[in-house]
Write an enzyme that holds these catalytic residues in place. Structure first.
Site, PDB file in Angstrom:
ATOM      1  N   CYS B  33     -17.379  -7.444  49.164  1.00 23.38           N
ATOM      2  CA  CYS B  33     -16.428  -6.351  49.033  1.00 23.38           C
ATOM      3  C   CYS B  33     -15.385  -6.631  47.954  1.00 23.38           C
ATOM      4  O   CYS B  33     -14.562  -5.775  47.646  1.00 23.38           O
ATOM      5  CB  CYS B  33     -15.719  -6.092  50.351  1.00 23.38           C
ATOM      6  SG  CYS B  33     -16.860  -5.648  51.641  1.00 23.38           S
ATOM      7  N   ASP B  35     -12.954  -9.053  47.999  1.00 22.11           N
ATOM      8  CA  ASP B  35     -11.681  -9.656  48.421  1.00 22.11           C
ATOM      9  C   ASP B  35     -11.930 -10.784  49.410  1.00 22.11           C
ATOM     10  O   ASP B  35     -12.610 -10.578  50.410  1.00 22.11           O
ATOM     11  CB  ASP B  35     -10.799  -8.647  49.188  1.00 22.11           C
ATOM     12  CG  ASP B  35     -10.409  -7.452  48.359  1.00 22.11           C
ATOM     13  OD1 ASP B  35      -9.661  -7.625  47.401  1.00 22.11           O
ATOM     14  OD2 ASP B  35     -10.845  -6.326  48.703  1.00 22.11           O
ATOM     15  N   CYS B  58      -8.338  -8.218  43.813  1.00 20.77           N
ATOM     16  CA  CYS B  58      -7.675  -7.406  42.803  1.00 20.77           C
ATOM     17  C   CYS B  58      -6.169  -7.666  42.795  1.00 20.77           C
ATOM     18  O   CYS B  58      -5.664  -8.484  43.559  1.00 20.77           O
ATOM     19  CB  CYS B  58      -7.950  -5.930  43.086  1.00 20.77           C
ATOM     20  SG  CYS B  58      -7.278  -5.395  44.661  1.00 20.77           S
ATOM     21  N   CYS B 102      -6.090  -3.771  51.316  1.00 22.59           N
ATOM     22  CA  CYS B 102      -5.653  -5.112  50.886  1.00 22.59           C
ATOM     23  C   CYS B 102      -4.531  -5.609  51.793  1.00 22.59           C
ATOM     24  O   CYS B 102      -4.483  -6.792  52.150  1.00 22.59           O
ATOM     25  CB  CYS B 102      -5.155  -5.091  49.454  1.00 22.59           C
ATOM     26  SG  CYS B 102      -6.457  -4.758  48.263  1.00 22.59           S
TER      27      CYS B 102
END
Lengths: 392, 132
Positions: B33, B35, B58, B102
């Site tokens: 994914c 992360d 990111c 996130c």
């Protein structure tokens, strides 16, 4: 800060010469090309002059050029217009799995309206095998659409061969050439294409203007219904300043193309050679059959968006195929189609050059990139895990 | 699209690194994914004395990791378990909607590290009034 722009596959700045040609059409030459008076006739003259320039750049006839609002509209029109014009002949369309979304999402829409689409696979370099095109043809196939050059990985497709196969079976062939114009020589006859999409802002023209080439005799439904503009097939008062800009831009972009490309290729190859010196990197796309200005690399153990933000802070504009930049949770469909695992696709970096870039730009990118990669890897748990596994 | 605070925590992340003698470590997310976050805690007397992170992800993933470590440093285990993704996002002056996951990952990473500490040190955790 002196900013370096290496996202020319995304868009390019309009060149000053192009802008200068456009400006009078916002002012004294404001006429509507459909009007009978001299103001209108002047506009008509400029419109047809631009059409001739686009035709000349492609080896086409002026009456085969239709102005649109850009590459996406041209792609939509070619696909939907052909599908509906030929639905008495069949309902099958052949395309590739690495097309631009303007093609893929249009195909998905057509599937909801009774059409069937074959999405051809590509090899590890992103090349479509012409033999696969031939194998996919059925007696219901009414259109083949393959891009000339991929926008992400820069791979060039064997368009003339695919066009030959399409014509041998009597099937119209559309080519999305948005990335190819101004980068490689394009000729609609050498390429055996019946329709071809292009977009002005990819070669130092203005945004919001493009064209669709339609070979004489190709069946195509009208796209915008209304007035008689574009021979009644794409109604609406023409965007004359942008059309004039497109005509000028395509003329400039297709002049000295070999000489320009050679200089860009040298910068491209120096970038590729030196970026690949960073450990755990790979080149995406074909090593030779690629756009002169395209660099696409995967840098393992880091994520693309973080890399782009760091480059941006260092004054360098680039792009990536990571999920975070695609607006979804999946990385680029192109990188997945060439067989990259998700985690490597997330760490992709695209640098796209134009003739405005310099060797000094290349020097600067090569100076700052390794440090950014090292820093991001130093905070990556994937890198830690990889190193400790290797040390065992 | 990112707030100034997100960009600040992305460009100058706080508490990056690892703690060699950490007594609570949590890893969440997966590379597929895009992360992965890993949090290291050094807990003494029910208080998070030190916290560090490593993140593959990111800009928002790095910024939320950094902010989450700041929010739990010096706090009790109970406070750390009460950390929410909403609080992390708010402390960063908001995140774009597509990046809210996130902040959830940052919350989960802190919680995973605290739970790892509790699992390894049930007696100390009990003294701090926490049981799994």
């Amino acid at each position: 800060m002196n900013r370096i722009y290496m996202d020319n596959a995304g868009t390019t700045p309009t060149s000053p010469e192009v802008l200068a040609k456009m400006l009078p059409y916002f002012g004294e030459c404001f006429g509507n090309a459909s009007s009978i008076h001299s103001t209108g006739r002047d506009a008509r003259k400029a419109l047809e002059e631009a059409r001739r320039k686009v035709a000349d750049a492609l080896g086409a006839k002026p009456n085969e050029i239709y102005f649109t609002a850009g590459g996406s509209e041209s792609d939509n029109w070619a696909l939907k217009g052909s599908a509906f014009a030929r639905q008495d002949k069949g309902n099958h369309i052949i395309t590739s799995s690495i097309e631009h979304h303007a093609i893929l999402h249009t195909c998905e829409w057509l599937e909801k309206h009774g059409f069937e689409v074959t999405y051809l696979p590509v090899d590890e370099y992103g090349r479509v095998d012409p033999a696969d095109v031939e194998k996919a043809i059925t007696d219901k196939t009414i259109l083949i659409s393959i891009m000339a050059a991929n926008n992400e990985i820069g791979t060039l497709q064997p368009i003339p061969e695919i066009g030959k196969i399409a014509h041998a079976h009597g099937i119209p062939f559309h080519c999305d050439a948005v990335q190819a114009i101004g980068a490689v020589p394009v000729n609609v006859n050498d390429w055996n294409v019946d329709m071809l999409s292009l977009s002005g802002h990819k070669f130092h023209g203005p945004k919001g203007i493009g064209a669709l080439y339609v070979r004489t005799g190709t069946k195509l439904e009208s796209f915008v219904h209304g007035g008689a503009q574009e021979r009644g097939r794409r109604a609406g008062t023409e965007n004359l300043p942008a059309i004039v800009g497109l005509g000028e831009a395509i003329t400039l972009a297709t002049q000295n193309i070999e000489e320009k490309s050679l200089r860009i290729m040298q910068m491209r190859d120096r970038l590729i050679e030196n970026i690949l010196k960073i450990p755990y990197t790979r080149l995406n796309g074909h090593p030779m059959q690629r756009l002169p200005g395209n660099v696409n690399v995967s840098i393992q153990f880091i994520e693309g968006e973080a890399l782009l933000l760091r480059l941006d802070l260092a004054g360098i504009a680039a792009s990536s195929g990571s999920a975070c930049t695609s607006g979804s949770l999946d990385p680029s469909h192109v990188l997945l189609a060439i067989g990259l695992p998700h985690e490597i696709a997330h760490g992709s970096l695209r640098l796209s050059l134009s003739d405005w870039n310099t060797e000094a730009d290349v020097d600067e990118v090569l100076k700052v990139l390794p440090g950014i990669v090292e820093n991001l890897r130093s905070m990556s748990p994937m890198w830690d895990d990889f190193i400790s596994k290797n040390n065992q | 699209m990112y707030s100034e605070k997100v960009m600040d925590h992305f460009s100058n992340p706080r508490n990056v690194g690892e703690i060699p003698d950490a007594n609570g470590v949590g890893t969440v997310g997966n590379a597929k994914c895009g992360d992965i976050m890993r949090m290291y805690l050094k807990v003494e007397d029910g208080i998070i004395q030190d916290v560090k992170f490593k993140t593959f992800g990111c800009g928002a993933a790095i910024a939320t990791s950094s902010m989450a470590t700041e929010m739990v440093k010096g706090k009790s285990l109970k406070d750390a378990l009460a950390l929410t993704n909403k609080a992390v996002a708010e402390a960063l002056d908001g995140l774009p909607p597509v990046k809210m996951h996130c902040s959830l990952l940052a919350e989960e990473a802190i919680h995973a590290a605290v739970e790892d500490y509790i699992k390894n040190n049930p007696e100390e955790a009990k003294k701090a009034g926490i049981e799994l």
